[in-house]
Scaffold this motif. Structure first.
Motif, PDB file in Angstrom:
ATOM      1  N   ASN A  68      64.041  21.713  28.803  1.00  0.00           N
ATOM      2  CA  ASN A  68      63.916  23.060  29.360  1.00  0.00           C
ATOM      3  C   ASN A  68      63.741  23.041  30.878  1.00  0.00           C
ATOM      4  OD1 ASN A  68      63.669  25.937  28.398  1.00  0.00           O
ATOM      5  ND2 ASN A  68      61.773  25.817  29.579  1.00  0.00           N
ATOM      6  N   GLU A  69      63.290  21.900  31.413  1.00  0.00           N
ATOM      7  CA  GLU A  69      63.038  21.788  32.850  1.00  0.00           C
ATOM      8  C   GLU A  69      64.256  21.313  33.641  1.00  0.00           C
ATOM      9  OE1 GLU A  69      60.168  22.882  34.114  1.00  0.00           O
ATOM     10  OE2 GLU A  69      59.712  23.421  32.037  1.00  0.00           O
ATOM     11  N   VAL A  70      65.347  20.992  32.969  1.00  0.00           N
ATOM     12  CA  VAL A  70      66.537  20.472  33.666  1.00  0.00           C
ATOM     13  C   VAL A  70      67.206  21.591  34.459  1.00  0.00           C
ATOM     14  CG1 VAL A  70      68.827  19.445  33.384  1.00  0.00           C
ATOM     15  CG2 VAL A  70      66.903  18.648  31.975  1.00  0.00           C
ATOM     16  N   SER A  71      67.332  21.393  35.752  1.00  0.00           N
ATOM     17  CA  SER A  71      67.962  22.392  36.620  1.00  0.00           C
ATOM     18  C   SER A  71      69.457  22.488  36.339  1.00  0.00           C
ATOM     19  CB  SER A  71      67.742  22.017  38.089  1.00  0.00           C
ATOM     20  OG  SER A  71      66.373  22.001  38.395  1.00  0.00           O
ATOM     21  N   GLY A  72      69.969  23.699  36.399  1.00  0.00           N
ATOM     22  CA  GLY A  72      71.403  23.913  36.227  1.00  0.00           C
ATOM     23  C   GLY A  72      71.792  24.313  34.825  1.00  0.00           C
ATOM     24  N   ILE A  73      71.036  23.899  33.831  1.00  0.00           N
ATOM     25  CA  ILE A  73      71.307  24.313  32.453  1.00  0.00           C
ATOM     26  C   ILE A  73      70.578  25.624  32.203  1.00  0.00           C
ATOM     27  CG2 ILE A  73      71.120  23.726  30.011  1.00  0.00           C
ATOM     28  CD1 ILE A  73      73.102  21.993  31.611  1.00  0.00           C
ATOM     29  N   GLU A  74      71.337  26.647  31.798  1.00  0.00           N
ATOM     30  CA  GLU A  74      70.761  27.974  31.606  1.00  0.00           C
ATOM     31  C   GLU A  74      70.387  28.245  30.146  1.00  0.00           C
ATOM     32  OE1 GLU A  74      73.542  30.837  33.047  1.00  0.00           O
ATOM     33  OE2 GLU A  74      73.696  29.923  35.046  1.00  0.00           O
ATOM     34  N   ARG A  75      71.115  27.597  29.208  1.00  0.00           N
ATOM     35  CA  ARG A  75      70.911  27.940  27.805  1.00  0.00           C
ATOM     36  C   ARG A  75      70.996  26.684  26.938  1.00  0.00           C
ATOM     37  NH1 ARG A  75      74.287  33.426  26.715  1.00  0.00           N
ATOM     38  NH2 ARG A  75      75.791  32.053  25.729  1.00  0.00           N
ATOM     39  N   TYR A  76      70.174  26.671  25.895  1.00  0.00           N
ATOM     40  CA  TYR A  76      70.218  25.611  24.883  1.00  0.00           C
ATOM     41  C   TYR A  76      70.329  26.229  23.499  1.00  0.00           C
ATOM     42  CZ  TYR A  76      68.470  22.143  28.293  1.00  0.00           C
ATOM     43  OH  TYR A  76      68.312  21.301  29.364  1.00  0.00           O
ATOM     44  N   ARG A  77      71.077  25.544  22.641  1.00  0.00           N
ATOM     45  CA  ARG A  77      71.108  25.869  21.211  1.00  0.00           C
ATOM     46  C   ARG A  77      70.761  24.612  20.431  1.00  0.00           C
ATOM     47  NH1 ARG A  77      73.875  30.879  20.822  1.00  0.00           N
ATOM     48  NH2 ARG A  77      75.250  31.248  22.616  1.00  0.00           N
ATOM     49  N   ILE A  78      70.199  24.801  19.245  1.00  0.00           N
ATOM     50  CA  ILE A  78      69.930  23.687  18.331  1.00  0.00           C
ATOM     51  C   ILE A  78      70.985  23.748  17.240  1.00  0.00           C
ATOM     52  CG2 ILE A  78      68.252  22.630  16.785  1.00  0.00           C
ATOM     53  CD1 ILE A  78      66.065  24.169  18.375  1.00  0.00           C
ATOM     54  N   SER A  79      71.835  22.729  17.152  1.00  0.00           N
ATOM     55  CA  SER A  79      73.005  22.814  16.267  1.00  0.00           C
ATOM     56  C   SER A  79      72.631  22.920  14.800  1.00  0.00           C
ATOM     57  CB  SER A  79      73.929  21.611  16.485  1.00  0.00           C
ATOM     58  OG  SER A  79      73.282  20.424  16.087  1.00  0.00           O
ATOM     59  N   SER A  80      71.673  22.122  14.343  1.00  0.00           N
ATOM     60  CA  SER A  80      71.244  22.175  12.945  1.00  0.00           C
ATOM     61  C   SER A  80      69.870  21.535  12.850  1.00  0.00           C
ATOM     62  CB  SER A  80      72.234  21.427  12.047  1.00  0.00           C
ATOM     63  OG  SER A  80      71.826  21.467  10.694  1.00  0.00           O
ATOM     64  N   ILE A  81      68.991  22.165  12.087  1.00  0.00           N
ATOM     65  CA  ILE A  81      67.639  21.616  11.954  1.00  0.00           C
ATOM     66  C   ILE A  81      67.099  21.961  10.572  1.00  0.00           C
ATOM     67  CG2 ILE A  81      66.588  23.644  13.074  1.00  0.00           C
ATOM     68  CD1 ILE A  81      64.493  21.650  14.259  1.00  0.00           C
ATOM     69  N   GLU A  82      66.513  20.976   9.908  1.00  0.00           N
ATOM     70  CA  GLU A  82      65.960  21.177   8.578  1.00  0.00           C
ATOM     71  C   GLU A  82      64.793  22.170   8.638  1.00  0.00           C
ATOM     72  OE1 GLU A  82      66.718  19.641   5.468  1.00  0.00           O
ATOM     73  OE2 GLU A  82      68.580  19.075   6.471  1.00  0.00           O
ATOM     74  N   PRO A  83      64.651  23.033   7.630  1.00  0.00           N
ATOM     75  CA  PRO A  83      63.593  24.051   7.681  1.00  0.00           C
ATOM     76  C   PRO A  83      62.189  23.468   7.760  1.00  0.00           C
ATOM     77  CG  PRO A  83      64.599  23.945   5.486  1.00  0.00           C
ATOM     78  CD  PRO A  83      65.464  23.139   6.403  1.00  0.00           C
ATOM     79  N   ASN A  84      61.974  22.308   7.131  1.00  0.00           N
ATOM     80  CA  ASN A  84      60.655  21.694   7.172  1.00  0.00           C
ATOM     81  C   ASN A  84      60.346  21.045   8.518  1.00  0.00           C
ATOM     82  OD1 ASN A  84      62.786  19.957   5.954  1.00  0.00           O
ATOM     83  ND2 ASN A  84      61.275  18.348   6.256  1.00  0.00           N
ATOM     84  N   LEU A  85      61.371  20.847   9.352  1.00  0.00           N
ATOM     85  CA  LEU A  85      61.175  20.241  10.667  1.00  0.00           C
ATOM     86  C   LEU A  85      61.139  21.268  11.800  1.00  0.00           C
ATOM     87  CD1 LEU A  85      63.467  17.090  10.283  1.00  0.00           C
ATOM     88  CD2 LEU A  85      60.973  17.220  10.067  1.00  0.00           C
TER      89      LEU A  85
END
Length: 435
Positions: free
Chosen positions: A230-247
Motif C-alpha cells: 500500500n506504501e508503494v508510490s505510483g500504484i493507485e489501486r490493488y485487487r486480490i485475484s483470489s483468496i480463500e474465505p478462511n484466509l
C-alpha cells in the motif's frame, strides 16, 4: 551479423501462468530473441501449461501439436502444471525439445539461453535432456519460487506473491502440480511492485495459487504484505485475484475498509452451496461461515450512496454425489444468501490420483452441462442486479488503451465495466464517472 531467433510464447490457464510467461519473455528478450505471435512461424516456442481439468490437458497437447505443424523445425519448450504431472507424455509429442516441471521453472531461461548460444539445429529434441530431477516431486518444490509479474498492458499488472498449496482438496491436483505453499520475502515483492510502478502501470492484481496463505516461507503474513504494498508510490489501486474465505480475516477486511488502495472487489472460492458437498470436497468452512464472511465485508465496506462490494465466487457443479437436491442447495444459497456479482462456474473434472476420482457416484456429463446452464442464467441475473444497485453512484474508472469502434473501456473499483468514446488522453488515467 547473426539474425535474431524468433520466439513465441503461449500461455494456458490462470493469471499466475500469465505472470510467469511474461517474466520469461522479459528475461529472454535480454538474450536477443525477437518475440512474435505464436501463429507466426517461429524458431522457438515456450508453452506454459495448465492441468486444472481434463479439457486443459487436451488443450495443452493440441496447442503443442499445432505449433509443430506451424513450424516443423522449431524447438518447443514446455513448462507449467501439465508439464509437472505428465512429463513423459509431453516428451513423446513431436517437436518438444525439453519439459520443465514445477520445481524446474528457474531452469527455463538459463537452458533456453544456453540453447540459443549453442547454435544447435532447431527442433532437435536431444538439445536438452529434460531428465527428471528431485525437484519434480511435489515435496521437492518448496524451495523453488519463480518471482514473476506480467507486463505488456498499460494499466494493470498481475504480481505473483505466493505459489503452491497445502490444502489438498478432494478434487484438485494443483498441490501435486505446484508443490507446497511458499513465497519470497515482502521486501522482494515490494521491489517488484516498484518496478511495475516505474513502467507507468497504475493497478496491481495480487495473484498466487493460495494467495492468502502468504508467509509460510518467511514467517510474515498476508496482512503484513498488503500493508507494505500500500506504501508503494505510483500504484493507485490493488485487487486480490483470489483468496480463500478462511484466509480473508476480519483484520484484513477492517484494514482494507479503513481507507487504502485495495479495492472493494473480492474473488472468493465457494465451490458448493451444500454443506454435504463441501465436507466431501475437504473444504475448510461451511455455508454459514461463508455467508457470515460476505456479510462482514459488506457491513465494513458498503455505505449509503457508495459503491457495492463486487464478489466473484467459484462454484464446481457435478462433484461426485451431488444429487439434484444438493445442487438445489447450491442454487438457493447463491440466489438467496450469497448474492454475488458474478459466478465462475466449473463442471467437475475427474482428475486421476485425487480422492474424488475414485468415487463410484460420479455425475453424468449431461447433468453437469445442464447445471452449468442453470447457474449461468442465475449469474446473468445476479450480475444485472449488481450493476443496477450501483447505478447513479460516483466511482473512479481506470481507462485502458484498447480502441474498439471508436470506444474505450475501463473498470470501476468494484469491477463494473464502463465504456466511453475513445480519448487517448485518458489512457492509463483514473477518472471519476457516474455509473
Amino acid at each position: 551479423m547473426r539474425m535474431k531467433k524468433k520466439m513465441a510464447f503461449v500461455t494456458l490457464g490462470c493469471k499466475l501462468n500469465y505472470a510467469e510467461t511474461s517474466t520469461y519473455e522479459r528475461e529472454l528478450l535480454k538474450e536477443g530473441i525477437e518475440a512474435v505471435p505464436w501463429e507466426e512461424k517461429a524458431d522457438i516456442y515456450l508453452v506454459n501449461t495448465c492441468t486444472v481439468t481434463e479439457h486443459s490437458d487436451k488443450k495443452c497437447r493440441n496447442i503443442i501439436r499445432k505449433l509443430h505443424r506451424v513450424s516443423p523445425e522449431a524447438a518447443i519448450f514446455v513448462t507449467g502444471c501439465y508439464a509437472q504431472l505428465k512429463k513423459d507424455e509431453i516428451r513423446k509429442i513431436e517437436g518438444v525439445a525439453a519439459v520443465f516441471g514445477a520445481g524446474e521453472k528457474l531452469r527455463v531461461v538459463p537452458e533456453i539461453s544456453a540453447y540459443l548460444k549453442s547454435g544447435d539445429t532447431a527442433g532437435n529434441p536431444s538439445v536438452i535432456s529434460g531428465e527428471s530431477r528431485p525437484s519434480d516431486a511435489c515435496t521437492g518444490c518448496s524451495s523453488d519460487f519463480l518471482p514473476a509479474y506480467s507486463s505488456g498492458e498499460r494499466t494493470r499488472s498481475f504480481l505473483k506473491v505466493q505459489d503452491g498449496c497445502d490444502y489438498f482438496c478432494a478434487y484438485c491436483t494443483v498441490p501435486y502440480a505446484r508443490g507446497r505453499s511458499r513465497n519470497i520475502p515482502i521486501s522482494d515483492i515490494v521491489r517488484q511492485a516498484e518496478e511495475i510502478a516505474s513502467g507507468g502501470i497504475r493497478e496491481i492484481v495480487l495473484t498466487g495459487v493460495n494467495t492468502g496463505d502468504f508467509g509460510k516461507s518467511t514467517g510474515e503474513s498476508f496482512l503484513d504484505l498488503v500493508k507494505a504494498l500500500n506504501e508503494v508510490s505510483g500504484i493507485e489501486r490493488y485487487r486480490i485475484s483470489s483468496i480463500e474465505p478462511n484466509l480473508l480475516t476480519d483484520s484484513i477486511v477492517d484494514w482494507i475498509a479503513s481507507g487504502t488502495k485495495f479495492l472493494p472487489h473480492f474473488h472468493i472460492p465457494l465451490q458448493s452451496g451444500s454443506d454435504t458437498i463441501l465436507k466431501a470436497m475437504g473444504r475448510r468452512y461451511d455455508t454459514a461461515f461463508f455467508a457470515r464472511k460476505l456479510d462482514y465485508i459488506r457491513q465494513a465496506m458498503e455505505h449509503p450512496g457508495g459503491p457495492k462490494v463486487f464478489f466473484g465466487i467459484d462454484v464446481i457443479v457435478g462433484f461426485p454425489g451431488e444429487t439434484d437436491t444438493l445442487f438445489r442447495e447450491t442454487y438457493d444459497f447463491l440466489k438467496e444468501r450469497a448474492k454475488p456479482a458474478f459466478i465462475h462456474i466449473f463442471p467437475y473434472s475427474r482428475r486421476t490420483g485425487t480422492p474424488a476420482a475414485a468415487r463410484k457416484d460420479q455425475v453424468r456429463d449431461s447433468v453437469k452441462t445442464e447445471r452449468v446452464r442453470i447457474l449461468e442464467d442465475l449469474c446473468a441475473g445476479l450480475h444485472s442486479e449488481f450493476v443496477e444497485s450501483n447505478r447513479g453512484i460516483r466511482e473512479k474508472v481506470l481507462f485502458e488503451s484498447t480502441d474498439r469502434d471508436g470506444m474505450m473501456s475501463g473498470y470501476t473499483g468494484n469491477y463494473i465495466r464502463i465504456e466511453r468514446p475513445y480519448d487517448p488522453g485518458l489512457v492509463g488515467k483514473t477518472v471519476p464517472v457516474t455509473i
